[in-house]
Design a protein around this motif. Structure first.
Motif, PDB file in Angstrom:
ATOM      1  N   HIS A 115      -5.998  -4.149   3.003  1.00 24.95           N
ATOM      2  CA  HIS A 115      -6.055  -5.219   1.851  1.00 24.95           C
ATOM      3  C   HIS A 115      -5.897  -4.313   0.722  1.00 24.95           C
ATOM      4  O   HIS A 115      -5.153  -4.253  -0.329  1.00 24.95           O
ATOM      5  CB  HIS A 115      -7.085  -6.124   1.667  1.00 24.95           C
ATOM      6  CG  HIS A 115      -6.865  -7.091   0.902  1.00 24.95           C
ATOM      7  ND1 HIS A 115      -6.181  -8.181   1.116  1.00 24.95           N
ATOM      8  CD2 HIS A 115      -7.360  -7.499  -0.523  1.00 24.95           C
ATOM      9  CE1 HIS A 115      -6.162  -9.209   0.346  1.00 24.95           C
ATOM     10  NE2 HIS A 115      -6.925  -8.587  -0.958  1.00 24.95           N
ATOM     11  N   ALA A 116      -6.614  -3.278   0.493  1.00 25.84           N
ATOM     12  CA  ALA A 116      -6.775  -2.208  -0.494  1.00 25.84           C
ATOM     13  C   ALA A 116      -5.456  -1.589  -0.650  1.00 25.84           C
ATOM     14  O   ALA A 116      -4.967  -1.006  -1.609  1.00 25.84           O
ATOM     15  CB  ALA A 116      -7.991  -1.197  -0.520  1.00 25.84           C
ATOM     16  N   THR A 117      -4.995  -1.035   0.673  1.00 24.41           N
ATOM     17  CA  THR A 117      -3.576  -0.167   0.772  1.00 24.41           C
ATOM     18  C   THR A 117      -2.367  -0.942  -0.065  1.00 24.41           C
ATOM     19  O   THR A 117      -1.757  -0.386  -0.417  1.00 24.41           O
ATOM     20  CB  THR A 117      -3.280   0.215   2.176  1.00 24.41           C
ATOM     21  OG1 THR A 117      -4.421   1.019   2.460  1.00 24.41           O
ATOM     22  CG2 THR A 117      -2.168   0.888   2.256  1.00 24.41           C
ATOM     23  N   VAL A 118      -2.473  -2.395   0.359  1.00 30.26           N
ATOM     24  CA  VAL A 118      -1.277  -3.344  -0.111  1.00 30.26           C
ATOM     25  C   VAL A 118      -1.504  -3.225  -1.459  1.00 30.26           C
ATOM     26  O   VAL A 118      -0.467  -3.050  -2.391  1.00 30.26           O
ATOM     27  CB  VAL A 118      -1.421  -4.755   0.494  1.00 30.26           C
ATOM     28  CG1 VAL A 118      -0.641  -5.501  -0.241  1.00 30.26           C
ATOM     29  CG2 VAL A 118      -1.362  -4.873   1.861  1.00 30.26           C
ATOM     30  N   LYS A 119      -2.611  -3.274  -2.240  1.00 31.31           N
ATOM     31  CA  LYS A 119      -2.887  -3.652  -3.652  1.00 31.31           C
ATOM     32  C   LYS A 119      -2.394  -2.218  -4.235  1.00 31.31           C
ATOM     33  O   LYS A 119      -1.644  -2.022  -5.255  1.00 31.31           O
ATOM     34  CB  LYS A 119      -4.225  -3.616  -3.931  1.00 31.31           C
ATOM     35  CG  LYS A 119      -4.361  -5.188  -3.662  1.00 31.31           C
ATOM     36  CD  LYS A 119      -5.723  -5.653  -4.270  1.00 31.31           C
ATOM     37  CE  LYS A 119      -7.087  -4.905  -3.776  1.00 31.31           C
ATOM     38  NZ  LYS A 119      -8.322  -5.469  -4.320  1.00 31.31           N
ATOM     39  N   ARG A 120      -2.711  -0.896  -3.695  1.00 34.12           N
ATOM     40  CA  ARG A 120      -2.427   0.568  -3.913  1.00 34.12           C
ATOM     41  C   ARG A 120      -0.751   0.645  -4.265  1.00 34.12           C
ATOM     42  O   ARG A 120      -0.396   1.103  -5.330  1.00 34.12           O
ATOM     43  CB  ARG A 120      -3.058   1.606  -3.172  1.00 34.12           C
ATOM     44  CG  ARG A 120      -2.690   2.906  -3.607  1.00 34.12           C
ATOM     45  CD  ARG A 120      -3.591   3.064  -5.039  1.00 34.12           C
ATOM     46  NE  ARG A 120      -3.284   4.619  -5.394  1.00 34.12           N
ATOM     47  CZ  ARG A 120      -2.497   5.184  -6.120  1.00 34.12           C
ATOM     48  NH1 ARG A 120      -1.359   4.560  -6.445  1.00 34.12           N
ATOM     49  NH2 ARG A 120      -2.254   6.422  -6.446  1.00 34.12           N
ATOM     50  N   PHE A 121      -0.084   0.230  -3.114  1.00 32.29           N
ATOM     51  CA  PHE A 121       1.082   0.593  -3.134  1.00 32.29           C
ATOM     52  C   PHE A 121       1.896  -0.655  -3.877  1.00 32.29           C
ATOM     53  O   PHE A 121       2.969  -0.185  -4.628  1.00 32.29           O
ATOM     54  CB  PHE A 121       1.816   0.393  -1.695  1.00 32.29           C
ATOM     55  CG  PHE A 121       1.600   1.678  -0.879  1.00 32.29           C
ATOM     56  CD1 PHE A 121       2.878   2.421  -0.649  1.00 32.29           C
ATOM     57  CD2 PHE A 121       0.263   2.120  -0.435  1.00 32.29           C
ATOM     58  CE1 PHE A 121       2.569   3.545   0.194  1.00 32.29           C
ATOM     59  CE2 PHE A 121       0.283   3.212   0.393  1.00 32.29           C
ATOM     60  CZ  PHE A 121       1.285   3.837   0.842  1.00 32.29           C
ATOM     61  N   SER A 122       1.510  -1.786  -4.084  1.00 33.25           N
ATOM     62  CA  SER A 122       2.263  -2.828  -4.994  1.00 33.25           C
ATOM     63  C   SER A 122       1.749  -2.215  -6.328  1.00 33.25           C
ATOM     64  O   SER A 122       2.964  -2.648  -7.209  1.00 33.25           O
ATOM     65  CB  SER A 122       1.382  -4.350  -4.627  1.00 33.25           C
ATOM     66  OG  SER A 122       1.803  -4.697  -3.410  1.00 33.25           O
ATOM     67  N   ARG A 123       0.723  -1.615  -6.714  1.00 34.01           N
ATOM     68  CA  ARG A 123       0.597  -1.498  -8.159  1.00 34.01           C
ATOM     69  C   ARG A 123       1.483  -0.159  -8.424  1.00 34.01           C
ATOM     70  O   ARG A 123       2.124   0.015  -9.486  1.00 34.01           O
ATOM     71  CB  ARG A 123      -0.805  -0.951  -8.125  1.00 34.01           C
ATOM     72  CG  ARG A 123      -1.227  -0.661  -9.569  1.00 34.01           C
ATOM     73  CD  ARG A 123      -2.678  -0.606  -9.860  1.00 34.01           C
ATOM     74  NE  ARG A 123      -3.491   0.645  -8.882  1.00 34.01           N
ATOM     75  CZ  ARG A 123      -4.166   0.652  -7.983  1.00 34.01           C
ATOM     76  NH1 ARG A 123      -4.432  -0.434  -7.644  1.00 34.01           N
ATOM     77  NH2 ARG A 123      -4.406   1.698  -7.641  1.00 34.01           N
ATOM     78  N   GLU A 124       2.069   0.606  -7.358  1.00 36.30           N
ATOM     79  CA  GLU A 124       2.942   1.699  -7.719  1.00 36.30           C
ATOM     80  C   GLU A 124       4.532   1.017  -7.808  1.00 36.30           C
ATOM     81  O   GLU A 124       5.590   1.955  -7.721  1.00 36.30           O
ATOM     82  CB  GLU A 124       2.847   2.800  -6.708  1.00 36.30           C
ATOM     83  CG  GLU A 124       1.468   3.373  -6.677  1.00 36.30           C
ATOM     84  CD  GLU A 124       1.214   4.179  -8.184  1.00 36.30           C
ATOM     85  OE1 GLU A 124       2.518   4.574  -8.760  1.00 36.30           O
ATOM     86  OE2 GLU A 124       0.268   4.500  -8.462  1.00 36.30           O
ATOM     87  N   GLY A 125       4.659  -0.148  -7.591  1.00 33.87           N
ATOM     88  CA  GLY A 125       6.042  -0.756  -7.474  1.00 33.87           C
ATOM     89  C   GLY A 125       6.831  -0.875  -6.061  1.00 33.87           C
ATOM     90  O   GLY A 125       8.048  -1.082  -6.103  1.00 33.87           O
ATOM     91  N   TRP A 126       6.065  -0.470  -5.107  1.00 36.28           N
ATOM     92  CA  TRP A 126       6.695  -0.404  -3.800  1.00 36.28           C
ATOM     93  C   TRP A 126       6.589  -2.139  -3.364  1.00 36.28           C
ATOM     94  O   TRP A 126       5.954  -2.841  -3.447  1.00 36.28           O
ATOM     95  CB  TRP A 126       5.726   0.311  -2.567  1.00 36.28           C
ATOM     96  CG  TRP A 126       5.800   1.717  -2.790  1.00 36.28           C
ATOM     97  CD1 TRP A 126       5.456   2.522  -3.790  1.00 36.28           C
ATOM     98  CD2 TRP A 126       6.066   2.519  -1.806  1.00 36.28           C
ATOM     99  NE1 TRP A 126       5.702   3.867  -3.555  1.00 36.28           N
ATOM    100  CE2 TRP A 126       5.999   3.985  -2.154  1.00 36.28           C
ATOM    101  CE3 TRP A 126       6.217   2.507  -0.331  1.00 36.28           C
ATOM    102  CZ2 TRP A 126       6.147   5.109  -1.280  1.00 36.28           C
ATOM    103  CZ3 TRP A 126       6.584   3.518   0.469  1.00 36.28           C
ATOM    104  CH2 TRP A 126       6.435   4.767  -0.055  1.00 36.28           C
TER     105      TRP A 126
END
Length: 251
Positions: A23-34
């Motif tokens: 869950h944390a990984t999805v949020k991290r990558f989404s925040r970077e525009g992935w």
């Protein structure tokens, strides 16, 4: 003239996205525009914070080889639909069965069918996904991150034998994949988290923390940051590594 249907975002495929590190990984990558394509046993939840979640979620039972094969086909279809490339695959999903009352299952008491299920999810699914998506990863010069565990290198008070040995095998697989996939420009690395603060912690974890040099649990966001680093250009010459994320517990 540019193709207006083409999605120019970098794309991640992540298994085990519904909670904790995933869950944390999805949020991290989404925040970077992935763009993030998630794979999980659960249906997509409306409580999840990332955009395009329902459209980019695949429900898959990783303990079923045929279902994993379906997931590979579905991932390919979704990538091709808007011309996306696959820049990263993070094999995060894992199962760690317990005995009665949450007790640790050792090498004597673990039923053989449970060994097979654990290895299918924790070990075979990662290589099936990586092989199935090999061409897509190679075309993008992509990266694979396998989520191993501190339990893969030592007897752990809570993690059972099947889980621990599957994670040790995954660490060895990472080394072999780095050699094989690297020739096609695909980097393959692993992370080995220790005691991470998630919604479900085993009783007695506080005793382990007393022996960790940093004297605290790790955060899921700290693990996600390391995964992001390994998938980024900053780690462009990192291949075949296993990074310990445990506050010094392994020393």
């Amino acid at each position: 003239m540019a193709d207006e249907t083409r999605d120019e975002r970098r794309t991640l495929v992540l298994t085990g996205a519904s909670r904790g590190i995933g869950h944390a990984t999805v949020k991290r990558f989404s925040r970077e525009g992935w763009r993030v394509i998630t794979c999980s046993r659960q249906d997509f939840s409306d409580d999840c914070p990332w955009p395009a979640g329902p459209e980019d979620h695949i429900r898959v039972d990783l303990s079923d080889q045929e279902d994993v094969g379906y997931a590979v086909s579905e991932i390919r279809r979704r990538l091709e639909a808007n011309g996306s490339q696959l820049h990263a695959l993070v094999n995060n999903a894992a199962i760690s069965p317990k005995g009665e009352g949450g007790s640790r299952l050792d090498s004597i008491r673990t039923p053989m069918h449970m060994w097979r299920d654990v290895f299918q999810v924790n070990f075979f699914a990662p290589i099936i996904l990586a092989r199935g998506l090999f061409k897509e990863l190679a075309k993008a010069g992509g990266s694979v991150v396998n989520v191993s565990s501190i339990a893969g290198s030592r007897v752990h008070p809570f993690a059972g034998t099947a889980y621990a040995t599957s994670k040790a095998a995954l660490a060895a697989l990472t080394r072999e994949m780095a050699a094989d996939f690297g020739r096609s420009g695909i980097r393959v690395n692993a992370i080995a988290p220790g005691e991470i603060d998630t919604a479900i912690l085993s009783p007695g974890t506080e005793k382990i923390v007393e022996n960790i040099p940093l004297r605290r649990l790790g955060l899921t966001s700290e693990v996600a940051d390391t995964i992001f680093f390994l998938c980024s250009g900053q780690a462009s010459y990192v291949n075949g590594a296993e990074i310990h994320i445990n506050g010094g517990q392994h020393v």
